[in-house]
Every structure is written in C-alpha cells, then in structure tokens.
Write a protein that holds these residues in place. Structure first.
Motif, PDB file in Angstrom:
ATOM      1  N   ASP A  19      42.247   7.990 -39.999  1.00 28.45           N
ATOM      2  CA  ASP A  19      43.268   8.625 -40.821  1.00 28.45           C
ATOM      3  C   ASP A  19      43.655   9.987 -40.240  1.00 28.45           C
TER       4      ASP A  19
ATOM      5  N   GLN B 274      44.569   6.856 -35.783  1.00 28.29           N
ATOM      6  CA  GLN B 274      44.853   6.155 -37.042  1.00 28.29           C
ATOM      7  C   GLN B 274      43.597   5.587 -37.737  1.00 28.29           C
TER       8      GLN B 274
ATOM      9  N   LYS C 160      46.033  26.359 -41.248  1.00 27.47           N
ATOM     10  CA  LYS C 160      44.954  25.467 -41.673  1.00 27.47           C
ATOM     11  C   LYS C 160      43.738  26.338 -41.969  1.00 27.47           C
TER      12      LYS C 160
ATOM     13  N   GLY D 251      46.015  16.397 -37.145  1.00 27.36           N
ATOM     14  CA  GLY D 251      45.570  15.110 -36.621  1.00 27.36           C
ATOM     15  C   GLY D 251      44.651  15.300 -35.440  1.00 27.36           C
TER      16      GLY D 251
ATOM     17  N   ASP E 100      46.076  10.397 -37.915  1.00 26.11           N
ATOM     18  CA  ASP E 100      47.421  10.415 -37.343  1.00 26.11           C
ATOM     19  C   ASP E 100      48.292  11.213 -38.307  1.00 26.11           C
ATOM     20  N   ARG E 101      48.454  12.499 -38.005  1.00 32.31           N
ATOM     21  CA  ARG E 101      49.155  13.402 -38.928  1.00 32.31           C
ATOM     22  C   ARG E 101      50.355  14.023 -38.230  1.00 32.31           C
TER      23      ARG E 101
ATOM     24  N   ASP F 273      41.580  17.906 -41.210  1.00 32.00           N
ATOM     25  CA  ASP F 273      42.578  16.949 -40.729  1.00 32.00           C
ATOM     26  C   ASP F 273      43.100  17.304 -39.338  1.00 32.00           C
ATOM     27  N   THR F 274      42.469  18.284 -38.691  1.00 34.30           N
ATOM     28  CA  THR F 274      42.897  18.651 -37.347  1.00 34.30           C
ATOM     29  C   THR F 274      41.673  18.740 -36.450  1.00 34.30           C
TER      30      THR F 274
ATOM     31  N   TYR G  94      51.381  17.157 -38.843  1.00 33.29           N
ATOM     32  CA  TYR G  94      50.945  18.500 -38.507  1.00 33.29           C
ATOM     33  C   TYR G  94      49.431  18.480 -38.476  1.00 33.29           C
TER      34      TYR G  94
END
Lengths: 380, 402
Positions: free
Chosen positions: B76, B73, B3, B83, B78-79, B52-53, B81
């Motif tokens: 947004d 969630q 990332k 989250g 909830d990923r 996203d992390t 890889y």
C-alpha cells in the motif's frame, strides 16, 4: 501503434444463471461464487481476457453485486487499471434509461452510447458460470478467418442431470446446437436430450457495429434474449459459426455440479488441465501460509493460504482462513473462507459458506448426491 | 505539506555471510517464512505504523529487489505524495559515488528527504525480522524531547560483547556507546533502528561528510559525534521478537521459529499486524493421498506427495512420492524428486533435487550444520550433500559435497 492488445472489448454478464444455484447467490451473484480454494468464478474469464490482450472490459451487474464490487475493486489484480479501457462496472440505473435487465438485449441497450464510443472492432461477450482458462485470441482469429457474423464457443458434453427434473423454464435458458461443418444450423433452447451435445458456453464474438445494429432492432421489437430472439430466428440469414473448445471446462449448473467441479480439481490431471496455462489472478488477502500443526492428518486436500489445520481432513477443498481444530474430522467437504470446524466435530459432504462455525462435537453429514449447504455466518 | 516522519531503509548490505543465498540477490530480498522476503517486515511495519514514505537505499545486486518493490503497491505504498522509492547511488555532474557507509547513503539522499520536509526521520535496517510499531517508538522520542533515539533490546550479558551497546541512565538517557566491547557496561544492544530530528540528522551528516577520515557510518561516526556534543539521546526498550538473520544458522533458526509462534514470539497470524508481500499468484496447494504433513507451513502452488515434517515450503514447491523433508526451509519453485531425503537445511529457489539424493542431516553430537543450496542448482540422483556444505554449483549424480 504497436499491436499488443486484441482488437476486441469484453462484456461480462455476471448474473447469468444465478437461478441455478439459489443458495450460493443468496448473498452474491454467479460471478463472485468462490471456487477452487482461492478464486471467484469471474477470475477465470477476467484473467483469460487479460492474458489475451483484452483490456477494455465491461461488467454488466444486475443485482446482488455488492460482493462482486468488493472483489473487483478497481480491477488492479487483473491489470485492468488503464487510462484507456480498463474495467467498467455498469450497474442498473447508471443512467436514467438503464434499468435492471432480463436478457442480454436490454443489458446491451443500456450501454449503447458507451458501445458507440469505443474503438475496438470486435466485442467478446461471456457469462461467468463456465470456468475456463480460455484463449480468446485463438477464438477471435477463428472468427476473423471464417468470415462469420457471430461466433459462439461450445464444448461437447452431456447436460447436467438436474435439467431433466426441471418442471418449467424459470431457471433461465441454455442452448445446444446442430452443426453443418462449423456453421450453426439449429439452436435448441432448453433441450432435454441425453448424450453428448454441442453445449453452448455462451462466449460470443461479433463486430461491435453489427452488435449495435442488432441490439437496436431487437430492443425496438421488445426482444430480450440474444440467442433465442436474435440469433435463432436469423440462422439462415446470419453466418453463425461454432467454435469448439477442447480445453478444460468446469460448468456450474446446479449445487451438485458446483460440488463435483470443485472436487474434480483434487485430481492432479484436472488441476493441471485448468491451471497449466497463464496464471489466474484473484483478489489478494495477504494471508500467511497455511499451518499444519502437530497431529494434523491431511489426505487429498487442496487448500489456500491462511488456514490452521490441527484435525483430520480428507478429500476436501479448503478456502482461505479456515480453521480445523484438534480432533475434528472433515471428509468430502468444501469449506469456504474463514469456516471454523471446532474440536471433535465430524462433518462429511458439507458445503459451508463463508464464516460458518461448526461447534464442538457436532456431527453433520450429507451424501455425495446431495451435499448439505450451510449459509454464510451460520453457527451450527 | 510536511510529513511528520519518513523512513529510510538501509538495504545495501551484501549479506556475504549468507553465501550461496546472496550470490545474485541483495540480502533484504532473501525469502523468509514461506511467502515473504526479509524486506516485507520493515515495509509492513512502516505502513502498519502509519509511515507512508519510505526511501530504500540499495547498492548490492539490486535487480531482483527493485523488481520486487516495484511501485510499492503490495505494501500500500503506491502514493501520489510519498510512497516507496528505491534510491540507488547515482551519477552526478562531478562523478558518481557508491554509498561509502550507512551515513553516506543517507547523506547522498538529503534532497530526497527534504522534498517531504519531515520533522523526524527513522532509519531502518533491511536485514532483520521484527514486528515493531514505529509509532510507539516515535511517541517515546517525543515524550523524551529527544534529538536522537535508538531502539535497543536487552541481550544476555554473556552475549553482549557481540553487539553495539548503549549505556543509559535510569531515565533512558544514553551516556555512552560501546561497539562490541570486551567489558560491556550494559546489555542494551542497538537494533540499528534510529529516530532523528531531521535538522539534527542533516547537520551531523554534513559534518560527517566534511570529515575525510570518517567511515561515514552511523555506529562508528554519527553516534559518537552526537555523544561528544551531549545531544539529547535516548534508548527505547523493545521487547518483542527481533532477529538479525545475517547468517545461515540464524536465518534457518528464524524460519523454524515461525513454525512455533506460541513460544517463539514471531506470530505471522496476526490480523492486526499483517505482513504484506508480493503474491505468487499460484493456485491453492495440494496435499495428495499418501502424503504426510506435520507441523509445517505450506503455501500456494505446492504439491505434496511425500513426507514433510517441521518445515517451511515456499510457493510452488513440489515434493514427490517417497521423498522426506524435515527441519528444512525450501524456497519457491524447488522440486524434490522421489526418494530424496532433505533435512536440516536451506534450499534456495528453483533447485532440483534428484531421486534418492541426500541433502543435509539432522544434528548429532557437535554436528549441527545447516546445509545450504544456492538458487537454480541441480543435485543429481543419489548425490550426497553433507550437513556443512555450501552448494554453489550443480552436483552430478552420485557425487558428494561435504
């Protein structure tokens, strides 16, 4: 296994009675018609099913279902993203034999393979034009205890005025029945009778295996309508039970009832009656709270989030993201999502669909018996 | 896959200066702005900036915060890889450690960060209301070829001594750090938001941990050590809305500023920078005939029959006929009965204010206290709560607390 779920799967017919509200379903279908400031009609049935432990739900979309697909997405808002069960949307042409349908029989014939593979003992079928916070478990319990072949839910109410003006039956079929105790003795198709009747809500419970047999037989005979062609001729042979529903019912039968049923929720008594049960889920828009700016005058209004109100509003239902500018007057209106009423506009008895703009200074008035409807994206 | 940048959000603060509001609640979970909690802001900023992390470091009263974050969630996050991950202190083979300081909290989660092999790590704070694009900040960090960057706000010189200050040259390179100095050499206050190159951060965290005398704090230890070693350190100027809501008065003030986005600069009505939150799931709000609502924000589930002026109501608030609410922040599920007068105050969740009770008062003269009522409290009929009161226990009918 721990029994946290109802032993029933749900089948929803979202296009039923589209013909009753042609304006509203121009860009959508019955199930996705906005209702009560932040919901779509299907939210009530879906949430009720979820709360009753039904988590295997099939939606038999037929046409004009883009807005519904968008609304339902994966079904997460209703807790229907499941490894086993969850939300299934069955569009026409999903398989080579599946075609747009006319009545329930063809619709179900399209998914017989699916129905055969499922595990649940019972099937619950519903339409979406009846707004209820419904306990399906109670009805299932009654169905099992009565030993019925089929149970149909009904409420006691008068027929909507509009049915008495119909010249033909091209708006589809509605049903009332005569009862012997709780057993259905006679089914009337499109009656024109005044007074309080046993009015079918088109919520059915039946054993899955029996439904498969019935649909097989009916389909071979070219029959279309489950109530008219399957149940009605076999009332002597089948034990068809009626399940009386005493809870709050908002039935959408025409534009007038759509308007009235929204307005009725401005009465706290009705609002509590519909919403005091488990919560009704809907798609989340992540709007900010509604803002009332200095000078706003608001009386007897139900409003969702995301609105900015600067003008005067009275006796109205306001959906998400509506803007009412300074000096605008809104009375007895239903304003759907993102409607804009510009400054100085004066509107009464209006139903504006999504993204309508009433430009500055315009005056528009309907009447309580005939609210004016303005279609999506129209600018007045 | 690596990332580019992940975020570590410090959410362990006790928030002791919020008194009654944080008795059973971590500060980042304190409700804000009608339907949000403080932590919604950094989380929404992350996802709107493309991060996203996010690791959330919790410690104090984490129950409600953990439940609120859930699987991430609503943001947004909830990923598969990445989250959002809640990272409480945990038991190790050699015993368990509370997070000793901000730096130690990150140190204890080095293995979490390494799973994503990031080039950069942004350190965020869970007690600020701010809308900020972290990708602009990262671009600055890259352009300067920095090893460490800190977001700074210009503050009035007379207030500068209350802050940690960055002294920077004309290229924004940081030359000195002053923690709450008597004689400030700069008016650039640190916002407590840092971007590190991960290799540098890891090196300094390990070095800091090895030092038994360290307080394991970014401001007191890590930043001074970076300066000592002449690392490439830069100050990134941020000029948007930023507010530390660590005190009752600043929390109240920030809520009031939401009501005036045209002047305050905190606009929650921004389609391009939405603030996400977990939804109440309640039905639309209802304003009855006879009610008066002016200059206020109201959300789902509210039922208004009385008068509401210049106030923020959270989900499910009920205001009875004849009740008056002004300049108030009323959190979710609270009921205000008829004839009650509630002014210039913060009322936490699920409070009941009895008939004809008086809570708080509009400022007069030097008196401008914000009365505060903790969650779940019942204020009896005809009770009086003074403008400086901090109510942590029920008040019986007719009694007073000042």
């Amino acid at each position: 296994m721990v029994n946290s779920n109802a032993n029933a799967l749900g089948i929803i017919f979202p296009n039923s009675y589209d013909a009753l509200v042609p304006e509203l379903v121009n860009v959508r279908l019955m199930a996705s018609i906005p209702f009560a400031s932040r919901y779509r009609l299907i939210d009530f049935i879906l949430s009720s099913m979820t709360h009753s432990g039904i988590d295997n739900i099939s939606v038999m979309v037929n046409n004009n279902y883009h807005s519904l697909m968008d609304h339902l997405d994966s079904g997460r808002e209703w807790d229907l993203v499941r490894k086993n069960g969850g939300l299934h949307i069955f569009p026409p042409f999903a398989e080579k034999e599946s075609k747009p349908y006319v009545g329930r029989v063809t619709a179900l014939a399209n998914i017989l393979d699916f129905l055969r593979d499922e595990k649940e003992k019972y099937v619950i079928m519903t339409d979406t034009n009846v707004v209820v916070n419904f306990d399906f478990n109670a009805m299932l319990q009654a169905h099992i205890e009565s030993g019925a072949d089929v149970t149909i839910a009904y409420n006691e109410q008068e027929l909507p005025e509009s049915v008495f003006t119909y010249q033909s039956n091209d708006k589809g079929f509605y049903y009332t029945f005569d009862l012997d105790g709780t057993r259905v003795k006679k089914i009337y198709v499109n009656p024109r009778t005044h007074g309080v009747l046993n009015f079918a809500m088109n919520i059915f419970i039946i054993e899955r295996e029996m439904l498969i047999d019935m649909v097989n037989t009916a389909f071979v005979r070219g029959q279309e309508y489950f109530e008219r062609d399957v149940l009605l001729p076999q009332l002597n042979k089948l034990n068809v039970q009626a399940y009386k529903y005493d809870g709050y019912v908002a039935r959408i039968s025409d534009m007038k009832s759509y308007f009235d049923e929204n307005m009725k929720l401005l009465d706290d008594y009705n609002l509590d009656a519909l919403f005091s049960g488990p919560p009704i889920y809907t798609k989340i828009r992540d709007d900010n709270p509604t803002r009332y700016i200095e000078g706003a005058k608001v009386q007897n209004v139900m409003s969702a989030d995301g609105c900015v109100i600067e003008g005067e509003v009275e006796n109205s239902v306001i959906f998400r993201g509506v803007r009412i500018a300074k000096g605008a007057k809104v009375k007895n209106c239903i304003l759907m999502q993102d409607t804009v009423i510009e400054s100085g506009a004066n509107v009464e008895y209006l139903i504006t669909d999504k993204n309508v703009v009433i430009t500055a200074g315009k005056e528009m008035k309907g009447t309580d018996t005939f609210p004016v409807y303005i279609a999506k994206f129209q600018q007045v | 896959m690596a990332k580019e940048m992940i975020a570590m959000l410090l959410a362990g603060g006790q928030g002791s200066r919020l008194y009654a509001l944080t008795e059973k609640l971590a500060k980042p979970a304190v409700p804000f702005g009608g339907k949000y909690r403080i932590i919604d802001f950094p989380l929404s900023n992350c996802v709107n900036s493309g991060i996203d992390t996010v690791g959330i470091l919790t410690q104090y009263q984490p129950l409600e915060l953990n439940e609120y974050i859930g699987n991430g969630q609503p943001w947004d996050l909830d990923r598969l890889y990445g989250g959002v991950h809640v990272l409480p202190p945990y038991q190790k083979a050699s015993g368990s450690d509370w997070y000793k300081g901000t730096a130690n909290a990150i140190y204890q989660n080095i293995s979490f960060i390494e799973r994503y092999d990031p080039k950069y790590v942004i350190i965020l704070s869970g007690d600020q209301i701010c809308k900020q694009d972290y990708s602009d900040f990262l671009n600055f960090h890259k352009e300067k070829d920095a090893e460490f960057s800190v977001a700074v706000m210009e503050v009035p010189w007379e207030e500068a001594p209350r802050f940690g200050l960055m002294v920077a040259d004309e290229t924004d390179k940081i030359t000195e750090f002053q923690e709450k100095p008597k004689n400030p050499k700069s008016n650039l206050a640190s916002m407590g938001i840092y971007i590190f190159n991960w290799d540098i951060l890891k090196k300094y965290l390990e070095e800091d941990e090895a030092d038994p005398k360290s307080e394991n704090d970014f401001g007191n230890n890590i930043i001074p050590n970076l300066l000592r070693d002449n690392r490439r350190m830069y100050a990134y100027h941020f000029s948007g809305y930023w507010k530390d809501v660590g005190t009752i008065s600043s929390l109240w003030e920030a809520n009031m500023e939401v009501l005036d986005p045209e002047h305050s600069g905190i606009n929650l009505f921004d389609e391009d920078w939405k603030i996400y939150s977990r939804n109440s799931g309640m039905t639309g709000h209802k304003i009855s005939a006879g009610a008066e609502v002016e200059n206020s924000m109201i959300t789902d589930g509210c039922r208004i029959k009385g008068t509401v002026k210049h106030s923020i109501l959270f989900a499910g608030v009920k205001i009875a006929e004849g009740a008056v609410v002004e300049d108030a922040v009323i959190m979710g599920g609270t009921t205000i009965r008829s004839g009650a007068v509630v002014k210039h105050c913060i009322v936490a969740e699920n409070v009941t204010i009895g008939e004809n009770a008086v809570v708080g008062a509009m400022p007069s003269g030097d008196e401008n206290g914000v009365a505060t009522i903790g969650a779940g409290i019942t204020i009896g009929e005809n009770a009086v709560v003074g403008p400086n009161a901090m109510v942590k226990n029920n008040i019986e009918g007719g009694e007073e607390q000042w």
